[in-house]
Enzyme design. Structure first.
Site, PDB file in Angstrom:
ATOM      1  N   LYS A  86       1.050   4.183  -2.840  1.00 25.24           N
ATOM      2  CA  LYS A  86       0.677   5.556  -2.520  1.00 25.24           C
ATOM      3  C   LYS A  86       1.847   6.526  -2.706  1.00 25.24           C
ATOM      4  O   LYS A  86       1.645   7.695  -3.082  1.00 25.24           O
ATOM      5  CB  LYS A  86       0.153   5.632  -1.091  1.00 25.24           C
ATOM      6  CG  LYS A  86      -1.205   4.964  -0.898  1.00 25.24           C
ATOM      7  CD  LYS A  86      -2.262   5.534  -1.831  1.00 25.24           C
ATOM      8  CE  LYS A  86      -3.667   5.087  -1.465  1.00 25.24           C
ATOM      9  NZ  LYS A  86      -4.689   5.632  -2.392  1.00 25.24           N
TER      10      LYS A  86
ATOM     11  N   TYR B  53       0.834  -1.204   0.000  1.00 25.45           N
ATOM     12  CA  TYR B  53       0.000   0.000   0.000  1.00 25.45           C
ATOM     13  C   TYR B  53       0.875   1.263   0.000  1.00 25.45           C
ATOM     14  O   TYR B  53       0.621   2.211  -0.745  1.00 25.45           O
ATOM     15  CB  TYR B  53      -0.896  -0.044   1.230  1.00 25.45           C
ATOM     16  CG  TYR B  53      -1.867   1.097   1.377  1.00 25.45           C
ATOM     17  CD1 TYR B  53      -3.000   1.186   0.565  1.00 25.45           C
ATOM     18  CD2 TYR B  53      -1.668   2.070   2.358  1.00 25.45           C
ATOM     19  CE1 TYR B  53      -3.908   2.230   0.730  1.00 25.45           C
ATOM     20  CE2 TYR B  53      -2.573   3.113   2.522  1.00 25.45           C
ATOM     21  CZ  TYR B  53      -3.688   3.186   1.708  1.00 25.45           C
ATOM     22  OH  TYR B  53      -4.578   4.219   1.874  1.00 25.45           O
TER      23      TYR B  53
END
Length: 302
Positions: free
Chosen positions: A174, A170
């Site tokens: 990001k 993640y």
């Protein structure tokens, strides 16, 4: 007059949470909205077309215009269909809000290949391919002599900017989105398009069970997703035409604009090649203002 009167907006992952609030606000501000959502679970599994349609129904009931889209924006064809639907149904495209995401947390030694690939695909690839087809549309409009006022608003995360343990997939996605935002901003400004990113702090399905806003307070709810939407509405408007390549943290009523990587120490060996021994001796000069260990996880506002 509403800020976005006559604009056409696409919002991905708009069936619930932050995306839902963004779609509703854009509609209240006068935009015609394509509400995209597969309706999958937190980890990306399954699908439910009802999520997007419910938001569409809310917008229409309030007097706005909206249509649902259930394409998989992490695929090349799905993103193309989404952009084509906006242009085909409403006759134009002005705003793309990239919000869709999933979560499959795990320590680096426990993550599976499927966990890594799925999160990178939905977040990073999903942001890129919708931006790719929107950029193609706006570039062609500009080349054909039409005025363009395009907006791409991406969704990054504290995890990607500051490095949250247990979220290698993640965080990598990001962080990539933040870097890609700057690239797209530089590439597309010549065509009348701005590209910015937000880092929202809000209570959503992705934050359930990780100790982030699990309980809803009485009174002012700092982590309500509704606080994020106005920032997106502003960035989508003509009043933010000069704002480009920026990353904002949205923390309730607090908004921070970030500065990215910057030099915090240096050494210069002159006209010679460094040796390992030489760097060992010079390392102190690199860390005169900071510790050499992993930086503390201390994002602004926490």
């Amino acid at each position: 007059m509403a800020e976005l009167e006559g604009k056409v907006a696409v919002v991905t992952g708009a069936g619930r949470g932050i995306g839902r609030e963004e779609a509703l606000l854009l509609a209240r501000e006068g935009a015609k909205v394509v509400v995209n959502d597969l309706g999958g679970a937190r980890d990306g599994s399954g699908s439910d077309t009802g999520a997007a349609q419910q938001v569409v129904d809310e917008i229409i009931a309030a007097g706005g215009e909206a249509v649902a889209n259930h394409d998989d924006i992490s695929s090349w064809s799905g993103a193309e269909n989404l952009i084509d639907q906006a242009v085909g149904h409403f006759g134009a495209l002005n705003v793309v809000v990239n919000n869709a995401g999933i979560l499959r947390d795990g320590m680096s030694f426990n993550l599976t290949e499927a966990d890594w690939d799925a999160v990178i695909k939905v977040h990073l690839k999903g942001h890129f391919v919708t931006s790719h087809f929107a950029a193609r549309y706006w570039r062609q409009r500009s080349k054909d002599g039409h005025p363009v006022s395009g907006r791409i608003i991406n969704t990054s995360s504290d995890s990607g900017l500051f490095g949250n343990p247990g979220q290698a997939n993640y965080a990598a996605a990001k962080a990539g989105i933040a870097a890609m935002t700057l690239v797209l901003a530089r590439e597309l400004s010549r065509y009348g398009v701005t590209v910015n990113a937000i880092t929202p702090r809000a209570r959503t399905r992705l934050t359930e069970g990780i100790g982030f806003g699990d309980s809803v307070p009485v009174g002012y709810d700092k982590l309500s997703p509704e606080h994020v939407a106005p920032v997106v509405g502003w960035l989508a408007s003509d009043s933010a035409a000069q704002v480009n390549g920026q990353v904002f943290i949205v923390n309730g009523s607090e908004i921070f604009v970030l500065d990215g990587w910057h030099v915090d120490g240096s050494v210069d060996g002159g006209e010679r090649t460094w040796t390992a021994a030489g760097l060992r001796e010079a390392a102190g000069a690199l860390f005169t203002s900071r510790e050499p260990g992993a930086p503390k996880l201390a994002p602004p506002g926490w």
